[in-house]
Motif scaffolding. Structure first.
Motif, PDB file in Angstrom:
ATOM      1  N   ILE A   3      -7.474 -11.852  28.505  1.00 52.13           N
ATOM      2  CA  ILE A   3      -6.166 -10.929  29.416  1.00 52.13           C
ATOM      3  C   ILE A   3      -5.178 -10.991  29.203  1.00 52.13           C
ATOM      4  O   ILE A   3      -4.568 -12.422  28.801  1.00 52.13           O
ATOM      5  N   ASP A   4      -4.577 -10.193  29.358  1.00 53.68           N
ATOM      6  CA  ASP A   4      -2.674 -10.202  28.834  1.00 53.68           C
ATOM      7  C   ASP A   4      -2.281  -8.868  29.880  1.00 53.68           C
ATOM      8  O   ASP A   4      -3.343  -7.712  29.766  1.00 53.68           O
ATOM      9  N   ASP A   5      -1.146  -8.745  30.151  1.00 55.04           N
ATOM     10  CA  ASP A   5      -0.750  -7.796  30.911  1.00 55.04           C
ATOM     11  C   ASP A   5      -0.131  -6.374  30.050  1.00 55.04           C
ATOM     12  O   ASP A   5       0.373  -5.618  30.662  1.00 55.04           O
ATOM     13  N   SER A   6       0.108  -7.158  28.515  1.00 55.46           N
ATOM     14  CA  SER A   6       0.893  -5.924  27.941  1.00 55.46           C
ATOM     15  C   SER A   6      -0.258  -5.576  26.962  1.00 55.46           C
ATOM     16  O   SER A   6      -1.356  -6.498  26.106  1.00 55.46           O
ATOM     17  N   LYS A   7      -0.397  -4.114  27.463  1.00 54.02           N
ATOM     18  CA  LYS A   7      -1.343  -3.421  26.502  1.00 54.02           C
ATOM     19  C   LYS A   7      -1.287  -3.717  25.173  1.00 54.02           C
ATOM     20  O   LYS A   7      -2.671  -2.920  24.450  1.00 54.02           O
ATOM     21  N   THR A   8      -0.062  -3.609  24.631  1.00 52.78           N
ATOM     22  CA  THR A   8       0.016  -3.769  23.025  1.00 52.78           C
ATOM     23  C   THR A   8      -0.799  -5.253  22.394  1.00 52.78           C
ATOM     24  O   THR A   8      -1.385  -4.909  21.786  1.00 52.78           O
ATOM     25  N   ILE A   9      -0.438  -6.075  23.072  1.00 54.04           N
ATOM     26  CA  ILE A   9      -1.003  -7.326  23.278  1.00 54.04           C
ATOM     27  C   ILE A   9      -2.663  -7.601  23.709  1.00 54.04           C
ATOM     28  O   ILE A   9      -3.839  -7.758  22.095  1.00 54.04           O
ATOM     29  N   ARG A  10      -3.054  -6.737  24.383  1.00 52.34           N
ATOM     30  CA  ARG A  10      -4.838  -6.462  24.505  1.00 52.34           C
ATOM     31  C   ARG A  10      -4.981  -5.698  23.097  1.00 52.34           C
ATOM     32  O   ARG A  10      -6.473  -5.897  22.385  1.00 52.34           O
ATOM     33  N   ARG A  11      -4.684  -4.692  23.452  1.00 48.96           N
ATOM     34  CA  ARG A  11      -5.215  -3.904  22.228  1.00 48.96           C
ATOM     35  C   ARG A  11      -5.480  -4.316  20.335  1.00 48.96           C
ATOM     36  O   ARG A  11      -6.500  -4.501  19.870  1.00 48.96           O
ATOM     37  N   THR A  12      -4.208  -4.872  19.780  1.00 47.89           N
ATOM     38  CA  THR A  12      -4.013  -5.939  19.278  1.00 47.89           C
ATOM     39  C   THR A  12      -5.889  -7.019  18.913  1.00 47.89           C
ATOM     40  O   THR A  12      -6.338  -6.801  17.924  1.00 47.89           O
ATOM     41  N   ALA A  13      -5.977  -7.045  20.100  1.00 42.98           N
ATOM     42  CA  ALA A  13      -6.388  -8.733  20.220  1.00 42.98           C
ATOM     43  C   ALA A  13      -7.410  -7.915  20.258  1.00 42.98           C
ATOM     44  O   ALA A  13      -8.698  -7.949  19.353  1.00 42.98           O
ATOM     45  N   GLU A  14      -7.777  -6.731  20.800  1.00 39.83           N
ATOM     46  CA  GLU A  14      -9.441  -6.231  20.822  1.00 39.83           C
ATOM     47  C   GLU A  14      -9.620  -5.528  19.243  1.00 39.83           C
ATOM     48  O   GLU A  14     -10.904  -6.026  19.173  1.00 39.83           O
ATOM     49  N   THR A  15      -8.832  -5.179  19.022  1.00 35.93           N
ATOM     50  CA  THR A  15      -8.696  -4.296  17.199  1.00 35.93           C
ATOM     51  C   THR A  15      -9.526  -5.251  16.443  1.00 35.93           C
ATOM     52  O   THR A  15     -10.343  -5.385  15.774  1.00 35.93           O
ATOM     53  N   LEU A  16      -8.787  -6.615  16.134  1.00 36.52           N
ATOM     54  CA  LEU A  16      -8.720  -8.098  15.556  1.00 36.52           C
ATOM     55  C   LEU A  16     -10.297  -8.181  15.780  1.00 36.52           C
ATOM     56  O   LEU A  16     -10.527  -8.982  14.709  1.00 36.52           O
ATOM     57  N   LEU A  17     -10.749  -8.798  16.865  1.00 38.01           N
ATOM     58  CA  LEU A  17     -11.907  -9.245  16.987  1.00 38.01           C
ATOM     59  C   LEU A  17     -13.114  -8.500  16.965  1.00 38.01           C
ATOM     60  O   LEU A  17     -14.154  -8.739  16.382  1.00 38.01           O
ATOM     61  N   LYS A  18     -12.607  -6.773  17.032  1.00 42.83           N
ATOM     62  CA  LYS A  18     -14.415  -5.521  17.177  1.00 42.83           C
ATOM     63  C   LYS A  18     -14.312  -6.009  15.753  1.00 42.83           C
ATOM     64  O   LYS A  18     -15.505  -5.180  15.363  1.00 42.83           O
ATOM     65  N   LYS A  19     -13.479  -5.890  14.300  1.00 46.75           N
ATOM     66  CA  LYS A  19     -13.248  -5.630  13.479  1.00 46.75           C
ATOM     67  C   LYS A  19     -13.996  -6.834  12.665  1.00 46.75           C
ATOM     68  O   LYS A  19     -14.486  -6.304  11.533  1.00 46.75           O
ATOM     69  N   GLU A  20     -13.983  -8.396  13.169  1.00 46.69           N
ATOM     70  CA  GLU A  20     -14.631  -8.808  13.268  1.00 46.69           C
ATOM     71  C   GLU A  20     -15.852  -8.598  13.612  1.00 46.69           C
ATOM     72  O   GLU A  20     -17.251 -10.044  13.230  1.00 46.69           O
ATOM     73  N   GLY A  21     -16.251  -7.813  14.021  1.00 46.90           N
ATOM     74  CA  GLY A  21     -17.883  -8.293  14.797  1.00 46.90           C
ATOM     75  C   GLY A  21     -18.118  -8.996  16.738  1.00 46.90           C
ATOM     76  O   GLY A  21     -19.282  -8.554  16.910  1.00 46.90           O
ATOM     77  N   CYS A  22     -16.720  -8.677  16.843  1.00 48.23           N
ATOM     78  CA  CYS A  22     -17.408  -9.235  18.268  1.00 48.23           C
ATOM     79  C   CYS A  22     -16.809  -8.224  19.386  1.00 48.23           C
ATOM     80  O   CYS A  22     -17.153  -7.761  19.590  1.00 48.23           O
ATOM     81  N   ASP A  23     -18.042  -8.783  20.670  1.00 49.98           N
ATOM     82  CA  ASP A  23     -17.738  -7.572  20.982  1.00 49.98           C
ATOM     83  C   ASP A  23     -16.759  -8.127  22.319  1.00 49.98           C
ATOM     84  O   ASP A  23     -16.234  -9.182  23.018  1.00 49.98           O
ATOM     85  N   VAL A  24     -15.884  -7.406  22.744  1.00 55.55           N
ATOM     86  CA  VAL A  24     -14.568  -7.979  23.593  1.00 55.55           C
ATOM     87  C   VAL A  24     -13.920  -7.329  24.397  1.00 55.55           C
ATOM     88  O   VAL A  24     -14.971  -6.165  25.318  1.00 55.55           O
ATOM     89  N   LEU A  25     -13.983  -8.092  26.006  1.00 50.60           N
ATOM     90  CA  LEU A  25     -14.488  -7.866  26.884  1.00 50.60           C
ATOM     91  C   LEU A  25     -12.278  -7.967  27.270  1.00 50.60           C
ATOM     92  O   LEU A  25     -11.494  -8.596  26.707  1.00 50.60           O
ATOM     93  N   THR A  26     -11.581  -7.262  28.032  1.00 54.10           N
ATOM     94  CA  THR A  26     -10.357  -7.168  28.505  1.00 54.10           C
ATOM     95  C   THR A  26      -9.770  -7.725  30.349  1.00 54.10           C
ATOM     96  O   THR A  26     -10.821  -6.722  30.140  1.00 54.10           O
ATOM     97  N   ALA A  27      -9.343  -7.956  30.291  1.00 54.39           N
ATOM     98  CA  ALA A  27      -8.541  -7.069  31.447  1.00 54.39           C
ATOM     99  C   ALA A  27      -6.912  -7.141  31.676  1.00 54.39           C
ATOM    100  O   ALA A  27      -6.380  -7.852  30.700  1.00 54.39           O
ATOM    101  N   VAL A  28      -6.151  -7.214  32.630  1.00 52.61           N
ATOM    102  CA  VAL A  28      -4.895  -6.890  33.223  1.00 52.61           C
ATOM    103  C   VAL A  28      -4.386  -7.942  33.881  1.00 52.61           C
ATOM    104  O   VAL A  28      -3.145  -8.495  33.358  1.00 52.61           O
ATOM    105  N   ASP A  29      -5.175  -8.702  34.172  1.00 54.72           N
ATOM    106  CA  ASP A  29      -4.822  -9.723  35.217  1.00 54.72           C
ATOM    107  C   ASP A  29      -5.649 -10.918  35.450  1.00 54.72           C
ATOM    108  O   ASP A  29      -6.937 -10.307  35.301  1.00 54.72           O
ATOM    109  N   GLY A  30      -5.571 -11.951  36.057  1.00 50.80           N
ATOM    110  CA  GLY A  30      -7.136 -12.701  36.793  1.00 50.80           C
ATOM    111  C   GLY A  30      -7.615 -12.742  37.825  1.00 50.80           C
ATOM    112  O   GLY A  30      -8.891 -12.957  37.448  1.00 50.80           O
ATOM    113  N   PHE A  31      -6.929 -11.473  38.446  1.00 55.49           N
ATOM    114  CA  PHE A  31      -7.793 -10.892  39.421  1.00 55.49           C
ATOM    115  C   PHE A  31      -9.196  -9.779  38.781  1.00 55.49           C
ATOM    116  O   PHE A  31     -10.667 -10.737  38.852  1.00 55.49           O
ATOM    117  N   GLU A  32      -8.493  -9.314  38.428  1.00 61.56           N
ATOM    118  CA  GLU A  32      -9.916  -8.041  37.227  1.00 61.56           C
ATOM    119  C   GLU A  32     -10.493  -9.002  36.311  1.00 61.56           C
ATOM    120  O   GLU A  32     -11.331  -9.028  36.312  1.00 61.56           O
TER     121      GLU A  32
END
Length: 118
Positions: A3-32
């Motif tokens: 959960i991060d409002d920064s698209k860059t941070i979300r994408r970076t974390a998602e890419t790193l985690l997916k490379k390790e075989g993790c399923d990744v959900l993302t959200a831009v804020d707490g409500f989402e």
């Protein structure tokens, strides 16, 4: 979940985690995030502190106050690394606090430390 409002941070974390075989959900804020958490029940949640509408502390507190998700590890992400910020994270129930920019090893280390099924 990341959960991060920064698209860059979300994408970076998602890419790193997916490379390790993790399923990744993302959200831009707490409500989402809260809607997705209810539906998807993530094993671990990384949440930025500074976000519009619902900040990371509020999001973490809401997650931890729900009996269904009380045991879900929440890792705070922040560019601030002050003692007060870390203490406030602990008060709302966060298991760990990572300072941005985080590394691949820090993300994976948090998962290995807090999620037993990895």
């Amino acid at each position: 979940m990341v959960i991060d409002d920064s698209k860059t941070i979300r994408r970076t974390a998602e890419t790193l985690l997916k490379k390790e075989g993790c399923d990744v959900l993302t959200a831009v804020d707490g409500f989402e995030a809260l809607a997705k958490i209810s539906d998807q029940k993530p094993a671990i949640i990384f949440v930025d502190i500074m976000m519009p509408r619902l900040d990371g502390y509020q999001t973490c507190a809401l997650i931890k106050n729900n009996p269904q998700f009380r045991g879900t590890p929440v890792i705070m992400l922040s560019s601030k690394d002050g003692l007060f910020d870390k203490a406030r994270g602990r008060i709302v129930g966060a298991e760990q606090y990572l300072t941005k920019p985080f590394t691949r090893d820090e993300l994976l280390g948090a998962i290995h430390r807090h999620v037993s099924t990895v």
